[in-house]
Design a protein around this motif. Sequence first.
Motif, PDB file in Angstrom:
ATOM      1  N   THR A   1       0.840  -1.200   0.000  1.00  9.92           N
ATOM      2  CA  THR A   1       0.000   0.000   0.000  1.00  9.92           C
ATOM      3  C   THR A   1       0.876   1.251   0.000  1.00  9.92           C
ATOM      4  N   ARG A   2       0.255   2.309  -0.461  1.00 14.05           N
ATOM      5  CA  ARG A   2       0.845   3.643  -0.347  1.00 14.05           C
ATOM      6  C   ARG A   2      -0.299   4.637  -0.291  1.00 14.05           C
ATOM      7  N   GLY A   3      -0.121   5.703   0.480  1.00 16.77           N
ATOM      8  CA  GLY A   3      -1.149   6.737   0.550  1.00 16.77           C
ATOM      9  C   GLY A   3      -2.372   6.299   1.323  1.00 16.77           C
ATOM     10  N   HIS A   4      -3.547   6.699   0.813  1.00 14.47           N
ATOM     11  CA  HIS A   4      -4.801   6.424   1.511  1.00 14.47           C
ATOM     12  C   HIS A   4      -5.950   6.460   0.505  1.00 14.47           C
ATOM     13  N   LYS A   5      -7.152   6.216   0.974  1.00 16.46           N
ATOM     14  CA  LYS A   5      -8.329   6.284   0.111  1.00 16.46           C
ATOM     15  C   LYS A   5      -8.694   7.750  -0.157  1.00 16.46           C
ATOM     16  N   PRO A   6      -9.563   8.009  -1.153  1.00 13.28           N
ATOM     17  CA  PRO A   6      -9.836   9.396  -1.565  1.00 13.28           C
ATOM     18  C   PRO A   6     -10.324  10.304  -0.448  1.00 13.28           C
ATOM     19  N   GLY A   7     -11.112   9.779   0.468  1.00 18.33           N
ATOM     20  CA  GLY A   7     -11.627  10.614   1.551  1.00 18.33           C
ATOM     21  C   GLY A   7     -10.704  10.719   2.742  1.00 18.33           C
ATOM     22  N   GLY A   8      -9.513  10.166   2.607  1.00 15.73           N
ATOM     23  CA  GLY A   8      -8.557  10.196   3.702  1.00 15.73           C
ATOM     24  C   GLY A   8      -8.576   8.938   4.563  1.00 15.73           C
ATOM     25  N   GLU A   9      -9.499   8.016   4.267  1.00 23.69           N
ATOM     26  CA  GLU A   9      -9.567   6.796   5.058  1.00 23.69           C
ATOM     27  C   GLU A   9      -8.332   5.928   4.782  1.00 23.69           C
ATOM     28  N   PRO A  10      -7.883   5.172   5.785  1.00 20.90           N
ATOM     29  CA  PRO A  10      -6.700   4.331   5.590  1.00 20.90           C
ATOM     30  C   PRO A  10      -7.030   3.061   4.818  1.00 20.90           C
ATOM     31  N   TRP A  11      -6.020   2.487   4.226  1.00 22.00           N
ATOM     32  CA  TRP A  11      -6.172   1.168   3.641  1.00 22.00           C
ATOM     33  C   TRP A  11      -6.288   0.139   4.761  1.00 22.00           C
ATOM     34  N   ARG A  12      -7.131  -0.854   4.553  1.00 20.09           N
ATOM     35  CA  ARG A  12      -7.290  -1.944   5.524  1.00 20.09           C
ATOM     36  C   ARG A  12      -7.133  -3.271   4.794  1.00 20.09           C
ATOM     37  N   VAL A  13      -6.302  -4.146   5.333  1.00 22.07           N
ATOM     38  CA  VAL A  13      -6.056  -5.450   4.711  1.00 22.07           C
ATOM     39  C   VAL A  13      -6.226  -6.543   5.759  1.00 22.07           C
ATOM     40  N   ALA A  14      -6.595  -7.726   5.300  1.00 18.04           N
ATOM     41  CA  ALA A  14      -6.925  -8.812   6.211  1.00 18.04           C
ATOM     42  C   ALA A  14      -5.806  -9.845   6.289  1.00 18.04           C
ATOM     43  N   ILE A  15      -5.663 -10.432   7.466  1.00 18.97           N
ATOM     44  CA  ILE A  15      -4.875 -11.644   7.644  1.00 18.97           C
ATOM     45  C   ILE A  15      -5.870 -12.791   7.734  1.00 18.97           C
ATOM     46  N   GLU A  16      -5.707 -13.761   6.861  1.00 19.91           N
ATOM     47  CA  GLU A  16      -6.647 -14.873   6.796  1.00 19.91           C
ATOM     48  C   GLU A  16      -6.524 -15.768   8.030  1.00 19.91           C
ATOM     49  N   ARG A  17      -7.655 -16.274   8.473  1.00 19.04           N
ATOM     50  CA  ARG A  17      -7.639 -17.242   9.561  1.00 19.04           C
ATOM     51  C   ARG A  17      -7.002 -18.531   9.041  1.00 19.04           C
ATOM     52  N   PRO A  18      -5.932 -19.014   9.684  1.00 20.73           N
ATOM     53  CA  PRO A  18      -5.179 -20.152   9.141  1.00 20.73           C
ATOM     54  C   PRO A  18      -5.831 -21.499   9.447  1.00 20.73           C
ATOM     55  N   THR A  19      -6.999 -21.690   8.851  1.00 22.83           N
ATOM     56  CA  THR A  19      -7.767 -22.912   9.086  1.00 22.83           C
ATOM     57  C   THR A  19      -8.025 -23.603   7.752  1.00 22.83           C
TER      58      THR A  19
END
Length: 326
Positions: free
Chosen positions: A189-207
């Motif tokens: 990632t770099r920067g942020h979303k247009p409204g200033g919101e941060p990028w959010r990414v998931a860590i998968e449940r290791p199941t």
Amino acid sequence: MLGACDQPPSLTTLSGPAQGTTWNVTFWKPGGVAVDAVKQDIVDELARIDSLMSNYRPDSAIERFNRADVETSLVVGEEVVDLIAKAKTVSEASLGCYDLTIKPIFDLWGFSGQQLSVPSKVELRNRLDKVGMDHVAPGSNGTLSKSRSDLQVDLSSIAQGYTVEKMAGVLESAGIEHYLVELGGELKTRGHKPGGEPWRVAIERPTPGERSVHKVITIRRDAPASVMTSGTYRHYFDDQGRRYSHVLDARTGRPVSHDTVSVTVLDQDPSLADAWSTALLCLGADNGRAVADRHGIAAFFIEEVDGKLNEATTSQWREMSGIDID
């Protein structure tokens, strides 16, 4: 009330197939961008990297090297040489657990598409003779040579991270400063979303057998951040009541047997983050945390013990600023 001209730019999302998986990019740029040209540039860059690093293309630079004779100096390109040099540093730090030349052992177990089976001790010992990054020698002008003709290099544990970096470079060349790039679950990632919101990414449940979110990483800083995860829970087979992961310890030739099932690494360099996530997964949380702390690596470990998931982090992970995990 805002007029149409006052609305923030909208997000653009592009996607496609690559490296046996899929890629996705999400981005925005004030004033817009030629989206079709950006997509074509990404596709062209993916094809170029494939021609260098794919183990599934007999004409790729790395496969030509794998077929080369002993001491033959073969041009593979500076990019491949530099990646192997990075991988060597991680291999040495992992005390040889992580090794790009593990391919003959990987094939022996059947994880390259062959029949999955547990090899004999004799078969393992014979194949282990073919493994070792000290058999790979970089030369000048983008050349490599090897001291064993049967040496095989597999770049997959570092090439996806490198590809993410090059895809991000395509976006930046188009003047795009706000993006999320993803290839097979590896992210930058770099920067942020247009409204200033941060990028959010998931860590998968290791199941095994399910896909759900275990944790969400919120990236509140605009500086580049790479998120790379390796796990034992997707590629494995069971034999006589025992589970064998595709993550192999290059020192023994056998799948790892510790309780660590997932490792996520954050770093500015996607290639290093990719290699380190694999290396630390090979070592496991108990040994991996000490190694990661010595080398300043921000890592998040998940272990499965008696059916319960336990978490552990390195000191660098706990000291990160502008990044939250919940």
